[in-house]
Motif scaffolding. Structure first.
Motif, PDB file in Angstrom:
ATOM      1  N   ARG A  47       7.733  -0.590  -0.818  1.00  0.00           N
ATOM      2  CA  ARG A  47       7.492  -1.482   0.311  1.00  0.00           C
ATOM      3  C   ARG A  47       8.762  -1.558   1.151  1.00  0.00           C
ATOM      4  NH1 ARG A  47       7.684  -6.509   1.952  1.00  0.00           N
ATOM      5  NH2 ARG A  47       5.801  -7.764   2.289  1.00  0.00           N
ATOM      6  N   LEU A  48       8.618  -1.457   2.474  1.00  0.00           N
ATOM      7  CA  LEU A  48       9.803  -1.534   3.338  1.00  0.00           C
ATOM      8  C   LEU A  48       9.854  -2.879   4.022  1.00  0.00           C
ATOM      9  CD1 LEU A  48       9.344   2.020   4.764  1.00  0.00           C
ATOM     10  CD2 LEU A  48      11.443   1.242   3.668  1.00  0.00           C
ATOM     11  N   HIS A  94      10.136   2.486  13.429  1.00  0.00           N
ATOM     12  CA  HIS A  94      10.907   3.691  13.111  1.00  0.00           C
ATOM     13  C   HIS A  94       9.993   4.912  13.146  1.00  0.00           C
ATOM     14  CE1 HIS A  94      12.994   0.282  11.216  1.00  0.00           C
ATOM     15  NE2 HIS A  94      14.100   0.946  11.447  1.00  0.00           N
ATOM     16  N   ARG A  95      10.468   5.988  13.789  1.00  0.00           N
ATOM     17  CA  ARG A  95       9.659   7.206  13.871  1.00  0.00           C
ATOM     18  C   ARG A  95       9.240   7.703  12.495  1.00  0.00           C
ATOM     19  NH1 ARG A  95      11.217  10.307  19.150  1.00  0.00           N
ATOM     20  NH2 ARG A  95      12.202   8.581  20.252  1.00  0.00           N
ATOM     21  N   VAL A  96      10.190   7.682  11.539  1.00  0.00           N
ATOM     22  CA  VAL A  96       9.891   8.245  10.217  1.00  0.00           C
ATOM     23  C   VAL A  96       8.712   7.518   9.563  1.00  0.00           C
ATOM     24  CG1 VAL A  96      11.658   6.826   9.099  1.00  0.00           C
ATOM     25  CG2 VAL A  96      10.841   8.864   7.946  1.00  0.00           C
ATOM     26  N   ILE A  97       8.585   6.223   9.810  1.00  0.00           N
ATOM     27  CA  ILE A  97       7.488   5.478   9.184  1.00  0.00           C
ATOM     28  C   ILE A  97       6.177   5.753   9.915  1.00  0.00           C
ATOM     29  CG2 ILE A  97       6.682   3.192   8.468  1.00  0.00           C
ATOM     30  CD1 ILE A  97       9.360   4.143   7.207  1.00  0.00           C
ATOM     31  N   THR A  99       5.244   8.191  11.874  1.00  0.00           N
ATOM     32  CA  THR A  99       4.734   9.566  11.770  1.00  0.00           C
ATOM     33  C   THR A  99       4.204   9.866  10.373  1.00  0.00           C
ATOM     34  OG1 THR A  99       6.950  10.366  11.270  1.00  0.00           O
ATOM     35  CG2 THR A  99       6.236  10.511  13.558  1.00  0.00           C
ATOM     36  N   SER A 100       4.727   9.178   9.372  1.00  0.00           N
ATOM     37  CA  SER A 100       4.232   9.461   8.017  1.00  0.00           C
ATOM     38  C   SER A 100       2.913   8.744   7.737  1.00  0.00           C
ATOM     39  CB  SER A 100       5.270   9.068   6.966  1.00  0.00           C
ATOM     40  OG  SER A 100       5.281   7.673   6.799  1.00  0.00           O
ATOM     41  N   ARG A 101       2.576   7.717   8.517  1.00  0.00           N
ATOM     42  CA  ARG A 101       1.352   6.962   8.266  1.00  0.00           C
ATOM     43  C   ARG A 101       0.192   7.399   9.152  1.00  0.00           C
ATOM     44  NH1 ARG A 101       4.394   5.408   4.230  1.00  0.00           N
ATOM     45  NH2 ARG A 101       5.364   3.358   4.344  1.00  0.00           N
ATOM     46  N   TYR A 137       1.644  -3.658   8.536  1.00  0.00           N
ATOM     47  CA  TYR A 137       0.911  -2.929   7.489  1.00  0.00           C
ATOM     48  C   TYR A 137       1.524  -1.552   7.216  1.00  0.00           C
ATOM     49  CZ  TYR A 137      -3.002  -1.582   4.567  1.00  0.00           C
ATOM     50  OH  TYR A 137      -3.759  -1.204   3.489  1.00  0.00           O
ATOM     51  N   MET A 138       2.007  -0.907   8.253  1.00  0.00           N
ATOM     52  CA  MET A 138       2.608   0.424   8.087  1.00  0.00           C
ATOM     53  C   MET A 138       3.805   0.389   7.142  1.00  0.00           C
ATOM     54  SD  MET A 138       0.984   2.407  10.252  1.00  0.00           S
ATOM     55  CE  MET A 138       0.836   2.924  11.959  1.00  0.00           C
ATOM     56  N   TYR A 139       4.490  -0.754   7.083  1.00  0.00           N
ATOM     57  CA  TYR A 139       5.694  -0.880   6.274  1.00  0.00           C
ATOM     58  C   TYR A 139       5.401  -1.462   4.886  1.00  0.00           C
ATOM     59  CZ  TYR A 139       8.609   0.265  10.278  1.00  0.00           C
ATOM     60  OH  TYR A 139       9.204   0.925  11.322  1.00  0.00           O
ATOM     61  N   THR A 140       4.338  -2.265   4.779  1.00  0.00           N
ATOM     62  CA  THR A 140       4.170  -3.058   3.559  1.00  0.00           C
ATOM     63  C   THR A 140       2.840  -2.821   2.836  1.00  0.00           C
ATOM     64  OG1 THR A 140       3.118  -4.831   4.815  1.00  0.00           O
ATOM     65  CG2 THR A 140       5.519  -4.928   4.593  1.00  0.00           C
TER      66      THR A 140
END
Lengths: 250, 250
Positions: A47-48, A94-97, A99-101, A137-140
């Motif tokens: 979780r971020l 953040h782009r990295v998050i 783009t990964s979701r 939601y994308m982070y957690t």
């Protein structure tokens, strides 16, 4: 004899398991609980920190997301101002998050598109609160839902192909289907390819066919999208035929 | 009577549970399995693509990590070259991930330190493979361990305060403790404050006190760090006293 679990006495006809199976089942339960603990701890690790809480919680962010509500939801003043973005802050990310979701964000940010160059993404037809919940939601992998939020997030997650969130919202809405809202949910599910919700609302509609045609929403639907009404009748007829065939077999 | 779980016949004295408890236990197991499915799917969602696989898997990276092996492990040529970084590629990473997993990286990257300005971090006394595994874990909460890798990662995760990885490695090493390696693990656990591993190796040592003093590792430890040896004897004596006291009470 005595139950090893509840310690109560019981008769032979109320017997559940033999001793061996009881012990095995207890071990299995312990193992499953250990696995749950392990998964929970890995989730907590992965979780971020959500960047939506305050500006300080998003260091190193390289994107800003702007919510652009649709005209109708930002007030129908009709003076032309409605189309403008209201004065809500941007949501950092953040782009990295992202783009990964989401494959949609990936395509947008890994090609030479305007959004990739500027780091600014406009998210249309969505309120600030829904955008925040979406990014959160994308982070957690967590969201606080009510029916409205679940519907709004389902639409947004379908647009950006965040399958996990779409399934999460669909499950929530499906649990709320009843006779009063079944037509609305049925129409919504059709529009957004939500199969589980479609089946649940269709099932409720078929259980209440006698009163279906009296409803205002029904009359509206006949006007707006009669094909959907046809599908309800087809499904109903299909069920009747199958039930009759089942009875014949008995 | 018949067991509802294995369907075998059994005698009254081999009875496990009553029917009610059997049904409840089955329901509980189903619920736990559903929870596991849900947690697994959230884990899959939160897991990030590891940037260590190839350069293309780390778009938007804003950090480069360089492994600088210690002199001893990069070959004892003694010609001064050993201290130089060997020719291994840098491992790309993202500030948002590293700062969220490690308070040490957070302090380093959120203050005006050289690493924050340059985006280049040197990780000392570590091989390229261990650094890759370390970064991989930060993104995925997964690591492929053998005893050497687990020890190396434990040391690195202690240094950067990645508690989750340290606990994961410690659990793995603890499962490998036996009479042959107990002294080495005991010393290692002491040095790196690994309490669970310390207790496990101490327990194995105390179970084999008769042969302890014959071992080469024991003699080395007496030379190098006799206080640790004293602690073994103290723990052993303590256990003897407690066991005697337990017997007296019976």
């Amino acid at each position: 004899m005595w139950c090893q679990s509840c310690k109560d006495e019981y008769e032979e006809e109320d017997a559940g398991t033999c001793k061996e199976c009881y012990e095995e089942a207890s071990e299995t339960e312990e193992e499953l609980k250990r696995e749950i603990d392990d998964l929970r701890s890995r989730l907590l690790f992965l979780r971020l920190p959500s960047p939506t809480l305050d500006a300080a919680s998003a260091p190193h962010s390289d994107l800003l997301l702007h919510a652009i509500p649709s005209c109708s939801s930002s007030g129908a003043g009709g003076d032309g101002d409605a189309a403008r973005a209201p004065d809500t802050p941007a949501v950092p990310a953040h782009r990295v998050i992202l783009t990964s979701r989401s494959p949609v964000f990936r395509a947008m940010l890994e090609n030479e598109m305007e959004e990739s160059r500027s780091g600014i993404i406009k998210i249309y037809d969505v309120s600030y609160d829904v955008l925040r919940a979406f990014v959160h939601y994308m982070y957690t992998a967590e969201a606080l839902l009510d029916e409205q939020m679940a519907s709004d997030l389902l639409v947004l997650s379908e647009k950006y192909e965040v399958k996990h969130l779409k399934a999460y919202c669909e499950k929530f809405i499906t649990s709320k289907v009843n006779n009063d809202n079944a037509i609305a949910h049925y129409t919504f599910a059709h529009r957004h390819s939500a199969k589980q919700l479609l089946e649940a609302s269709l099932s409720v509609l078929m259980d209440n066919m006698a009163t279906l045609a009296d409803r205002d929403e029904y009359k509206e639907l006949v006007e707006k999208d009669p094909r959907l009404v046809v599908e309800i009748y087809e499904a109903y007829l299909n069920r009747q035929v199958n039930t009759a065939a089942g009875k014949d077999r008995l």
